[in-house]
Every structure is written in structure tokens, then in C-alpha cells.
Design an enzyme around this catalytic site. Structure first.
Site, PDB file in Angstrom:
ATOM      1  CD  GLU A   1     -21.032 -78.969   1.905  1.00 35.64           C
ATOM      2  OE1 GLU A   1     -20.797 -79.182   3.111  1.00 35.64           O
ATOM      3  OE2 GLU A   1     -21.443 -79.842   1.133  1.00 35.64           O
TER       4      GLU A   1
ATOM      5  CE  LYS B   1     -28.057 -80.966   2.850  1.00 36.37           C
ATOM      6  NZ  LYS B   1     -26.938 -81.481   2.069  1.00 36.37           N
TER       7      LYS B   1
ATOM      8  CE  LYS C   1     -30.355 -84.741   5.042  1.00 37.71           C
ATOM      9  NZ  LYS C   1     -29.296 -85.579   4.545  1.00 37.71           N
TER      10      LYS C   1
ATOM     11  CG  PHE D   1     -21.949 -74.363   7.815  1.00 34.03           C
ATOM     12  CD1 PHE D   1     -21.833 -75.218   8.895  1.00 34.03           C
ATOM     13  CD2 PHE D   1     -21.691 -74.844   6.541  1.00 34.03           C
ATOM     14  CE1 PHE D   1     -21.448 -76.534   8.716  1.00 34.03           C
ATOM     15  CE2 PHE D   1     -21.301 -76.171   6.347  1.00 34.03           C
ATOM     16  CZ  PHE D   1     -21.177 -77.016   7.439  1.00 34.03           C
TER      17      PHE D   1
ATOM     18  NE  ARG E   1     -20.669 -86.825   6.555  1.00 34.83           N
ATOM     19  CZ  ARG E   1     -21.890 -86.922   6.120  1.00 34.83           C
ATOM     20  NH1 ARG E   1     -22.358 -86.052   5.273  1.00 34.83           N
ATOM     21  NH2 ARG E   1     -22.656 -87.897   6.512  1.00 34.83           N
TER      22      ARG E   1
ATOM     23  NE  ARG F   1     -19.868 -80.545   8.614  1.00 37.88           N
ATOM     24  CZ  ARG F   1     -20.943 -80.721   9.359  1.00 37.88           C
ATOM     25  NH1 ARG F   1     -21.930 -81.467   8.918  1.00 37.88           N
ATOM     26  NH2 ARG F   1     -21.034 -80.158  10.542  1.00 37.88           N
TER      27      ARG F   1
ATOM     28  NE  ARG G   1     -27.627 -88.920   9.883  1.00 39.47           N
ATOM     29  CZ  ARG G   1     -27.167 -88.230   8.831  1.00 39.47           C
ATOM     30  NH1 ARG G   1     -27.784 -87.130   8.429  1.00 39.47           N
ATOM     31  NH2 ARG G   1     -26.111 -88.630   8.177  1.00 39.47           N
TER      32      ARG G   1
HETATM   33  P1  ATP Z   1     -26.690 -85.009   2.116  1.00 35.38           P
HETATM   34  O1  ATP Z   1     -26.334 -86.244   1.366  1.00 35.38           O
HETATM   35  O2  ATP Z   1     -28.102 -84.587   1.989  1.00 35.38           O
HETATM   36  O3  ATP Z   1     -25.701 -83.896   1.977  1.00 35.38           O
HETATM   37  P2  ATP Z   1     -25.382 -85.854   4.408  1.00 35.38           P
HETATM   38  O4  ATP Z   1     -25.682 -87.170   5.019  1.00 35.38           O
HETATM   39  O5  ATP Z   1     -24.158 -85.699   3.602  1.00 35.38           O
HETATM   40  O6  ATP Z   1     -26.639 -85.416   3.588  1.00 35.38           O
HETATM   41  P3  ATP Z   1     -26.404 -84.248   6.447  1.00 35.38           P
HETATM   42  O7  ATP Z   1     -25.899 -84.115   7.806  1.00 35.38           O
HETATM   43  O8  ATP Z   1     -27.634 -85.015   6.306  1.00 35.38           O
HETATM   44  O9  ATP Z   1     -25.252 -84.807   5.550  1.00 35.38           O
HETATM   45  O10 ATP Z   1     -26.651 -82.831   5.824  1.00 35.38           O
HETATM   46  C1  ATP Z   1     -25.825 -81.825   6.215  1.00 35.38           C
HETATM   47  C2  ATP Z   1     -24.671 -81.657   5.254  1.00 35.38           C
HETATM   48  O11 ATP Z   1     -24.943 -80.601   4.376  1.00 35.38           O
HETATM   49  C3  ATP Z   1     -23.449 -81.225   6.010  1.00 35.38           C
HETATM   50  O12 ATP Z   1     -22.687 -82.330   6.410  1.00 35.38           O
HETATM   51  C4  ATP Z   1     -22.710 -80.346   5.041  1.00 35.38           C
HETATM   52  O13 ATP Z   1     -21.792 -81.125   4.312  1.00 35.38           O
HETATM   53  C5  ATP Z   1     -23.771 -79.873   4.092  1.00 35.38           C
HETATM   54  N1  ATP Z   1     -24.067 -78.436   4.185  1.00 35.38           N
HETATM   55  C6  ATP Z   1     -24.145 -77.594   3.127  1.00 35.38           C
HETATM   56  N2  ATP Z   1     -24.456 -76.349   3.507  1.00 35.38           N
HETATM   57  C7  ATP Z   1     -24.588 -76.372   4.868  1.00 35.38           C
HETATM   58  C8  ATP Z   1     -24.909 -75.381   5.839  1.00 35.38           C
HETATM   59  N3  ATP Z   1     -25.170 -74.113   5.525  1.00 35.38           N
HETATM   60  N4  ATP Z   1     -24.946 -75.789   7.131  1.00 35.38           N
HETATM   61  C9  ATP Z   1     -24.690 -77.075   7.482  1.00 35.38           C
HETATM   62  N5  ATP Z   1     -24.389 -78.045   6.601  1.00 35.38           N
HETATM   63  C10 ATP Z   1     -24.338 -77.712   5.299  1.00 35.38           C
END
Ligand code: ATP
Length: 635
Positions: free
Chosen positions: A379, A329, A501, A420, A349, A334, A495
């Protein structure tokens, strides 16, 4: 359609709490509306001036709105502000002041929906010098033509804060209700017996039951009723325009769900509820199914859920053999990249177009993505051009906001995209394909380069291997890992638990390295497996609390060996005792009770956050702290 009619609906929506009732109110509005208005209502009913994919905002804050209201109603800004302080809502303020003014002038020209939309678009498009004043002027003009209630919702819409409690799910349900048959079971039918002028299909299995109902005879007279074998019904028959208005089945849920799915699918590919509504009205299910994903129109991204531990993660996303895909991660930004021929666009995003800020991504995509057309996701991570180390997100965020001197930023804060997912390749939409397949398609079209690579990826069911992967990710400064269900589809905007994660959540501890082991094989020249200790305050003694063993890079091992080797005080076989000097910040998954270590506690999967250069062993955390953290975990 007159805007006042939309406003009446807003009022009804605002005063109704039940989502079922709200979607019915909205469905009625949709049904009354012509095709062009319907496109507008798809987003305006949620208080958005534009469809979700359009990268436009009104650019009006409360301050400018105060000015606009003052100008429109002939009041001072102070007066508007005073009232705002009282009511807390500029929409209400506008309504009050327009009311006061109307009594004096009695002027009122009907606003229509199309002209409201046109004005909103114009306001959003105003940019550059003098645009603030122009925006204020345009809003003031709109407010001048408004009734008090219209002014209230107009102001809220421009401020992008409508407050009627309507979100995308509700609009989707309203579209289903507006243009497709209502589905009820035998029981639900009892509430429909007084309805009239409907085309009704009833399952022949329910014939005896429904014809026994008290009001049946009049119902049959007032409506066009058919009994049929449920096998004969297909989804197309549920479109009101050509099929039924009401369908009575033993079990209506499956069909109702299918209708929702069709509308949702159309939204997933188009990101435009207005177009979905219009298509539903004009072409029914067939039209919705034919809706396509347009290149350069961003798709809402799929989000992840959180998981507390590796085991939980595998439980959520592992297949029947326990297999899941794991990826680093990355802590960045994104991006959804759209490519067609030589044209590339980059979306955030939140679906903002950030192409201009990232000419480097555009270039590397052109050079290294071997597909004529595709939509892929990854990312973006920034790194230090001098030593290649990762830089924190805050720095990268400067690039996202930057509108000038972009080339300088490209050099100062270079980025790499870790890809990804693939959503569309060569025109083929992959949303319904399993993750494994999408990953495969992505791999096929990516030529890795400095600015572009595939996310670090592992497919495994082995818990130990997974833990090692996790440690590696953390040791390299990544945020954690994602665990992905390899059989799952891509669900835009949700979601869902198709990916989870995992990242450390516990407070870190500063601990002293008191022992280490010489590695084996290739690593025999390096000291690894560091035993960590905390401080017992009363005695001043160091008490071991765990061992940090896996996931170091060769460079990290070398660096630690250089630090620790001079501190060896005793050597026994592979194991060495160290003079307690090096303090490290350690993260871990949880603290367990354990007789194995002197403290009576063991850190589960500890990993290195950083070496605490300025700390002495006396500064290490105390046993009491470990105890407290352990207690706090017990909830
Ligand atoms: P966080 O604040 O923990 O990043 P978030 O609310 O921004 O969470 P989540 O959907 O909870 O987003 O976590 C997924 C996010 O992690 C994705 O939106 C992306 O931006 C990021 N990410 C990083 N590496 C990866 C990966 N290998 N696959 C998918 N998402 C990834």
C-alpha cells in the site's frame, strides 16, 4: 468469423437470464471459432475491447459517441440526443438510425471480428491533439459498415457497456464447457440419451443402471461408448480434442470442480481469458497447467472481506490454534510492483500502469529489493515532507492522475510503500503457497528504507495483544487492521475470506476527559488511561462512559500530559481528577450497557481520533446521543 455471428450470440445472451444457459451459448460460439478469433472472443464476449491486463481504454464518452452516430448516419447531433433521451441507450439509438439509413442506401459490407478488434485497438491507441476527431471518424466508419444490430453492440462495446450479463466467471465456465467433457451423474445422463456422435466414458459401477434406460440401445449405436474404472480416468482424458465428450460418473462434482480450477488457475496467472480459451482448445489441461505468469503483466489482486469485530475476524482467519497474522491497514493506494533486473513497473489495483507517476517507487525498489525478479504488493501512503504526518488519500490521488510535472509532485507529496505480499519471487510463482510462506519470502528480499518498508505485522492468537495492535494502528491514523489466514493461498481477483479488514464503523462521539491515571514503569511521568464523559442535558452534569487506555505513542502521551497536567484538581494514588476542559473525538467498537460508569453505558475499546481544539465541555455529546447510538446498534 463474421461479426454478425458474434452479434447473434450477444442477442441470445441478452435474452437469457440463466447463467447455465448463457455459458452454454457462449461455449458454442467458442467451439465454432478458430484460434485467433478465440483470443479476441475471450474478452469481447464480456464487452471488453482488451484483455484485463492491458492498460488501454477506449477513451470515448457518450458525448463523442453522439457525434460519431450523427456523422455515420447523416443525422444532427440534436436528433441523436433526442432519441437517446427517449431510449436511454446509445446502442439502441445507433441501431434505429442505421436502420433508417440502410433503407435509403442498401449498402452493406460484412464486418469481420478481426477487423472490429483491429479498429478497437486503433481507436484506443489514438492520443494527443486531434485524436478525438480521429476516434469519432473511425467509429463512424465502423458504424457505417454495420447492420443495425451490429451498430448497437459496437457502440456499446466502444462505450464499454455491453449489457449482456457476461462476466469472467461465466466466460470461464464457457471455456470449460467448450473444450472439456461434459460431466454428468447417472441421473443427468437420462437427458443425454438422444445425443449422437460423442465419445463417452461411463463408470463401470453404473453399467447396470444405464443399460436399463429405455433409449440405451440407440444411444450405444449412435455414440462411441466405453465403460471404465473411474480410477483410470485422469484430467487429460477430459479434453474433448483427444479424450471424451461426455463422462458419466456416480459423483461428477469433484471432476467438474477440477476442470474449473484448471481454467481459473490459467486465468489467475495470465489475466487473459482469450489466451486461456485458445490454450484450452489447442493444448488442453496440460497447456493450461503450463501457462505462466509473465513479469510486467499484472495479476488481479486478492481482496478482503469485512469483519465486524476482532472475535469474528479471528474466527474467520485464525488457524486451529487461533493464530492469525495482523497488519496495519494503511489508507492509501494499492500497488503491484514488478521487477526484473533493472526494470521496474508499478500497477494499480485496477491493473493500470502507473510507473510513470511514481519514479520514486521505481528508484527505491531498484535500490532496496534484493531480488533479480519479483512481483510484490503493498500500500502506497503519502506523507507530509515537513513533519512526516500521514496525508489523506485525496491528496495522494493527485499523484496517481498526474501526467506532467511529475518530479515536482514527487517532492511535494512523497510516498512510502508498505509491502504486504509476494506473488512471485525469482521466477517462482507463489500463488499456491500459504500466506506465512509468502510473507517470509517477502521479508527475505526487502531492505527497508525511507520509501519502502514491510507492513507493520504481528502474528498472534492473543485477543488483548490484538486489540492493542488495533488501537495502535488507529491512534497512528491508519484505517484499521487486516487479519490474515496464515495458511491461505493467494486467490487473484477474489474477495475471499482469506483476509478480513477490521475498522471502526460506529459514529464517533465528542467526549470530555474527566479523569486520568499516571502510567507505570517507563510511562510513570505520563498521564494515560483517560476517563471520558458525556453531558447529561437536564442537569448539565458530566457522566462517565468509558476509558481510553491503550495504543498511544510516546509523543501522544507526552502531548496529552502537557494538556492535562495543569487541569489536575485532585490526586489519589495514581489516579487524578481533572477540570473538565479537554474534549476529544472518540471512536469505539460498540456501546454496551454497564453499571461501571455513571452514564450506565460503556464504550468498548474507545480510541482517540483527535482532540477537539475548539470545543468546550458544553459542546460534548449528550447522554441521549449515547443512548440513541446504543439503541441503533440493537438493530
Ligand atoms: P477499503 O475501501 O476498505 O480500502 P477496498 O474495497 O478498497 O476496501 P478491500 O479488499 O476491501 O479493498 O481491503 C483491502 C485493501 O486494503 C487492499 O486492497 C489494500 O489496498 C489495502 N491495504 C492496506 N494495508 C493492507 C495490508 N497490510 N494488507 C492488505 N491490504 C492492505
Amino acid at each position: 468469423m463474421e461479426y454478425s455471428h458474434v452479434v447473434e450470440t450477444y442477442q441470445e445472451l441478452e435474452s437469457n437470464q440463466s447463467t447455465d444457459k448463457k455459458s452454454s451459448v457462449l461455449a458454442e460460439l467458442f467451439r465454432e471459432s478458430g484460434p485467433a478469433d478465440l483470443e479476441v472472443l475471450g474478452h469481447l464476449s464480456m464487452g471488453r475491447a482488451f484483455p484485463a491486463w492491458k492498460d488501454l481504454d477506449m477513451g470515448i464518452g457518450s458525448k463523442l459517441m453522439v457525434k460519431a452516430i450523427a456523422r455515420a448516419t447523416g443525422n444532427t447531433e440534436e436528433a441523436v440526443e433526442d432519441e437517446w433521451r427517449e431510449t436511454g441507450d446509445l446502442g439502441d439509438v445507433a441501431a434505429d438510425f442505421v436502420e433508417g439509413k440502410k433503407q435509403a442506401t442498401l449498402q452493406e459490407k460484412e464486418l469481420d471480428l478481426a477487423s472490429v478488434q483491429e479498429n478497437l485497438e486503433k481507436i484506443a491507441a489514438m492520443e494527443g491533439e486531434g485524436s478525438e476527431d480521429k476516434k469519432i471518424g473511425r467509429i463512424a466508419e465502423l458504424v457505417t459498415f454495420s447492420s443495425p444490430e451490429e451498430a448497437k453492440y459496437l457502440v456499446r462495446t466502444v462505450l464499454e457497456d455491453l449489457r449482456v450479463g457476461v462476466g469472467e466467471g461465466l466466460v470461464r465456465d464457457a471455456i470449460v464447457k467448450a473444450f472439456f467433457a461434459e460431466m454428468v451423474d447417472g441421473n443427468g445422463f437420462t437427458r443425454k440419451l438422444e445425443d449422437e456422435d460423442l465419445r463417452v466414458a461411463i463408470s463401470e459401477n453404473l453399467e447396470n443402471e444405464v443399460t436399463d434406460y429405455g433409449l440405451w440401445d440407440s444411444f450405444e449405436e449412435e455414440n462411441e461408448v466405453e465403460f471404465l474404472d473411474t480410477e483410470e480416468i485422469d484430467l487429460d482424458d477430459l479434453w474433448r480434442e483427444e479424450g471424451y465428450d461426455l463422462v458419466v460418473l456416480e459423483d461428477n462434482r469433484e471432476w467438474a470442480e477440477k476442470l474449473k480450477e484448471s481454467v481459473q488457475h490459467a486465468y489467475d496467472v495470465s489475466t487473459d481469458l482469450g489466451r486461456v480459451a485458445r490454450t484450452a482448445e489447442e493444448k488442453g489441461i496440460a497447456g493450461l497447467e503450463e501457462m505462466e505468469m509473465d513479469i510486467f503483466r499484472p495479476v488481479k489482486v486478492m481482496l478482503a472481506r469485512k469483519t465486524e469485530s476482532m472475535e469474528d475476524g479471528f474466527d474467520t482467519v485464525g488457524d486451529e490454534d487461533g493464530l492469525a497474522a495482523l497488519e496495519y491497514k494503511y489508507d492509501g493506494f494499492r500497488v503491484q510492483i514488478h521487477k526484473k533486473g533493472e526494470e521496474v513497473k508499478v500497477f494499480s489495483r485496477r491493473l493500470e500502469d502507473v510507473t510513470e507517476q511514481f519514479p520514486d517507487i521505481v528508484r527505491t525498489v531498484k535500490e532496496n529489493v534484493e531480488a533479480e525478479e519479483c512481483i510484490i504488493e503493498g500500500e502506497t501512503v503519502a506523507y507530509n515532507p515537513e513533519d512526516g504526518s500521514l496525508v489523506p488519500f485525496q491528496k495522494l490521488s493527485k499523484r496517481i492522475k498526474r501526467k506532467y510535472d511529475i518530479q515536482e509532485m514527487v517532492e511535494r507529496i512523497p510516498v512510502t510503500v508498505y509491502l504486504f505480499d509476494a506473488i512471485q519471487v525469482e521466477g517462482e510463482v507463489l500463488l499456491d503457497d500459504p500466506q506465512k510462506e509468502r510473507w517470509g519470502r517477502l521479508k527475505d528480499i526487502i531492505g527497508e528504507s525511507e520509501g519502502l518498508s514491510l507492513a507493520h505485522h504481528l502474528e498472534t492468537s492473543d485477543m488483548e495483544e490484538a486489540q492493542k495492535f488495533y488501537q495502535e494502528a488507529l491512534n497512528q491514523g491508519q484505517e484499521g487492521i487486516m487479519l490474515k489466514n496464515m495458511g491461505a493461498r493467494y486467490k487473484p481477483g477474489s474477495r475471499v475470506g482469506y483476509m478480513v479488514k477490521l475498522k471502526p464503523v460506529m459514529e464517533t462521539l465528542d467526549l470530555v476527559i474527566v479523569e486520568a491515571d499516571w502510567g507505570e514503569g517507563r510511562r510513570s511521568d505520563w498521564l494515560g488511561s483517560y476517563k471520558l464523559a458525556c453531558m447529561e442535558e437536564d442537569t448539565g452534569e458530566l457522566k462517565t462512559v468509558g476509558k481510553m487506555a491503550t495504543g498511544f505513542t510516546d509523543e501522544q502521551l507526552q502531548e496529552m500530559t502537557d494538556r492535562l497536567e495543569p487541569l489536575i484538581v485532585k490526586e489519589e494514588g495514581r489516579q487524578v481528577d481533572l477540570k473538565p476542559e479537554v474534549v476529544v473525538e472518540a471512536a469505539y467498537e460498540e456501546i454496551q450497557r454497564s453499571p461501571k460508569y455513571e452514564s450506565g453505558y460503556a464504550l468498548r475499546f474507545p480510541r482517540l481520533v483527535r482532540v477537539r481544539e475548539n470545543m468546550d465541555p458544553e459542546d460534548a455529546n449528550e447522554l441521549e446521543k449515547v443512548e440513541k447510538l446504543y439503541e441503533s446498534q440493537q438493530g
